[in-house]
Design a protein around this motif. Structure first.
Motif, PDB file in Angstrom:
ATOM      1  N   UNK A   8      54.700  33.259  36.497  1.00 40.34           N
ATOM      2  CA  UNK A   8      53.309  33.667  36.643  1.00 40.34           C
ATOM      3  C   UNK A   8      52.436  32.441  36.902  1.00 40.34           C
ATOM      4  N   UNK A   9      51.295  32.683  37.502  1.00 39.47           N
ATOM      5  CA  UNK A   9      50.345  31.599  37.717  1.00 39.47           C
ATOM      6  C   UNK A   9      49.773  31.148  36.376  1.00 39.47           C
ATOM      7  N   UNK A  10      49.537  29.858  36.243  1.00 35.31           N
ATOM      8  CA  UNK A  10      48.936  29.332  35.024  1.00 35.31           C
ATOM      9  C   UNK A  10      47.508  29.838  34.903  1.00 35.31           C
ATOM     10  N   UNK A  11      47.040  29.940  33.654  1.00 34.38           N
ATOM     11  CA  UNK A  11      45.646  30.303  33.426  1.00 34.38           C
ATOM     12  C   UNK A  11      44.754  29.281  34.116  1.00 34.38           C
ATOM     13  N   UNK A  12      43.718  29.762  34.751  1.00 35.34           N
ATOM     14  CA  UNK A  12      42.798  28.878  35.458  1.00 35.34           C
ATOM     15  C   UNK A  12      43.116  28.728  36.936  1.00 35.34           C
ATOM     16  N   UNK A  13      44.317  29.115  37.357  1.00 37.80           N
ATOM     17  CA  UNK A  13      44.683  29.065  38.774  1.00 37.80           C
ATOM     18  C   UNK A  13      44.221  30.380  39.407  1.00 37.80           C
ATOM     19  N   UNK A  14      43.489  30.281  40.514  1.00 40.08           N
ATOM     20  CA  UNK A  14      42.995  31.475  41.184  1.00 40.08           C
ATOM     21  C   UNK A  14      44.155  32.354  41.642  1.00 40.08           C
ATOM     22  N   UNK A  15      43.973  33.663  41.499  1.00 39.30           N
ATOM     23  CA  UNK A  15      44.999  34.637  41.849  1.00 39.30           C
ATOM     24  C   UNK A  15      44.395  35.673  42.800  1.00 39.30           C
ATOM     25  N   UNK A  16      44.291  35.352  44.099  1.00 36.30           N
ATOM     26  CA  UNK A  16      43.652  36.284  45.031  1.00 36.30           C
ATOM     27  C   UNK A  16      44.386  37.619  45.146  1.00 36.30           C
ATOM     28  N   UNK A  17      45.709  37.612  45.049  1.00 30.77           N
ATOM     29  CA  UNK A  17      46.447  38.866  45.140  1.00 30.77           C
ATOM     30  C   UNK A  17      46.153  39.740  43.924  1.00 30.77           C
ATOM     31  N   UNK A  18      46.097  39.140  42.739  1.00 30.40           N
ATOM     32  CA  UNK A  18      45.746  39.881  41.538  1.00 30.40           C
ATOM     33  C   UNK A  18      44.352  40.472  41.641  1.00 30.40           C
ATOM     34  N   UNK A  19      43.396  39.688  42.172  1.00 29.50           N
ATOM     35  CA  UNK A  19      42.027  40.178  42.348  1.00 29.50           C
ATOM     36  C   UNK A  19      41.982  41.346  43.340  1.00 29.50           C
ATOM     37  N   UNK A  20      42.784  41.270  44.404  1.00 35.33           N
ATOM     38  CA  UNK A  20      42.820  42.356  45.389  1.00 35.33           C
ATOM     39  C   UNK A  20      43.373  43.636  44.752  1.00 35.33           C
ATOM     40  N   UNK A  21      44.408  43.493  43.946  1.00 40.60           N
ATOM     41  CA  UNK A  21      44.973  44.659  43.253  1.00 40.60           C
ATOM     42  C   UNK A  21      43.949  45.234  42.282  1.00 40.60           C
ATOM     43  N   UNK A  22      43.287  44.354  41.550  1.00 42.64           N
ATOM     44  CA  UNK A  22      42.248  44.769  40.606  1.00 42.64           C
ATOM     45  C   UNK A  22      41.160  45.576  41.324  1.00 42.64           C
ATOM     46  N   UNK A  23      40.704  45.092  42.471  1.00 41.29           N
ATOM     47  CA  UNK A  23      39.684  45.798  43.243  1.00 41.29           C
ATOM     48  C   UNK A  23      40.177  47.146  43.749  1.00 41.29           C
ATOM     49  N   UNK A  24      41.423  47.181  44.211  1.00 40.84           N
ATOM     50  CA  UNK A  24      41.990  48.434  44.709  1.00 40.84           C
ATOM     51  C   UNK A  24      42.117  49.461  43.589  1.00 40.84           C
ATOM     52  N   UNK A  25      42.506  49.015  42.410  1.00 40.65           N
ATOM     53  CA  UNK A  25      42.614  49.935  41.280  1.00 40.65           C
ATOM     54  C   UNK A  25      41.255  50.519  40.916  1.00 40.65           C
ATOM     55  N   UNK A  26      40.226  49.685  40.936  1.00 43.21           N
ATOM     56  CA  UNK A  26      38.874  50.175  40.688  1.00 43.21           C
ATOM     57  C   UNK A  26      38.458  51.204  41.722  1.00 43.21           C
ATOM     58  N   UNK A  27      38.805  50.944  42.988  1.00 43.99           N
ATOM     59  CA  UNK A  27      38.493  51.878  44.068  1.00 43.99           C
ATOM     60  C   UNK A  27      39.223  53.200  43.943  1.00 43.99           C
ATOM     61  N   UNK A  28      40.368  53.181  43.274  1.00 42.77           N
ATOM     62  CA  UNK A  28      41.143  54.409  43.060  1.00 42.77           C
ATOM     63  C   UNK A  28      40.726  55.139  41.788  1.00 42.77           C
ATOM     64  N   UNK A  29      39.712  54.597  41.106  1.00 38.29           N
ATOM     65  CA  UNK A  29      39.213  55.274  39.915  1.00 38.29           C
ATOM     66  C   UNK A  29      39.819  54.821  38.606  1.00 38.29           C
ATOM     67  N   UNK A  30      40.629  53.775  38.611  1.00 42.26           N
ATOM     68  CA  UNK A  30      41.215  53.256  37.375  1.00 42.26           C
ATOM     69  C   UNK A  30      40.246  52.247  36.757  1.00 42.26           C
ATOM     70  N   UNK A  31      39.246  52.777  36.068  1.00 43.93           N
ATOM     71  CA  UNK A  31      38.181  51.937  35.528  1.00 43.93           C
ATOM     72  C   UNK A  31      38.567  51.229  34.235  1.00 43.93           C
ATOM     73  N   UNK A  32      39.699  51.557  33.652  1.00 46.51           N
ATOM     74  CA  UNK A  32      40.124  50.945  32.400  1.00 46.51           C
ATOM     75  C   UNK A  32      40.802  49.597  32.575  1.00 46.51           C
ATOM     76  N   UNK A  33      41.038  49.161  33.807  1.00 46.79           N
ATOM     77  CA  UNK A  33      41.719  47.895  34.065  1.00 46.79           C
ATOM     78  C   UNK A  33      40.693  46.772  34.093  1.00 46.79           C
TER      79      UNK A  33
END
Length: 79
Positions: A8-33
């Motif tokens: 896994x990426x170390x804490x503090x290292x930017x994770x653009x793929x993780x951010x993209x997944x996070x955004x997609x989950x929000x767009x799909x209605x998964x507001x608990x993430x």
């Protein structure tokens, strides 16, 4: 002996793929993430029968090939 290596990426290292997944989950209605970090999982079968020898060789494999230790951490789980 089987092992699972998680990289896994170390804490503090930017994770653009993780951010993209996070955004997609929000767009799909998964507001608990709250956040998502992505990583890699390797399942490795070792010839070693002793846990200490397998652990030592896997650590060397991670340091030399599987993980970029400047920006990534790894965890080894023997099974």
């Amino acid at each position: 002996m089987k092992a699972r290596v998680t990289v896994t990426l170390k804490n503090g290292v930017l994770d653009p793929q993780g951010k993209a997944i996070e955004g997609a989950l929000g767009g799909l209605g998964f507001d608990g993430v709250a956040s998502v970090r992505q990583g890699k999982v390797f399942d490795v079968e070792m010839r070693h029968t002793e846990a200490a020898a397998a652990q030592a060789e896997l650590a060397e494999i991670c340091e030399k090939l599987l993980a970029n230790t400047v920006i990534e951490d790894y965890a080894i789980e023997l099974m």
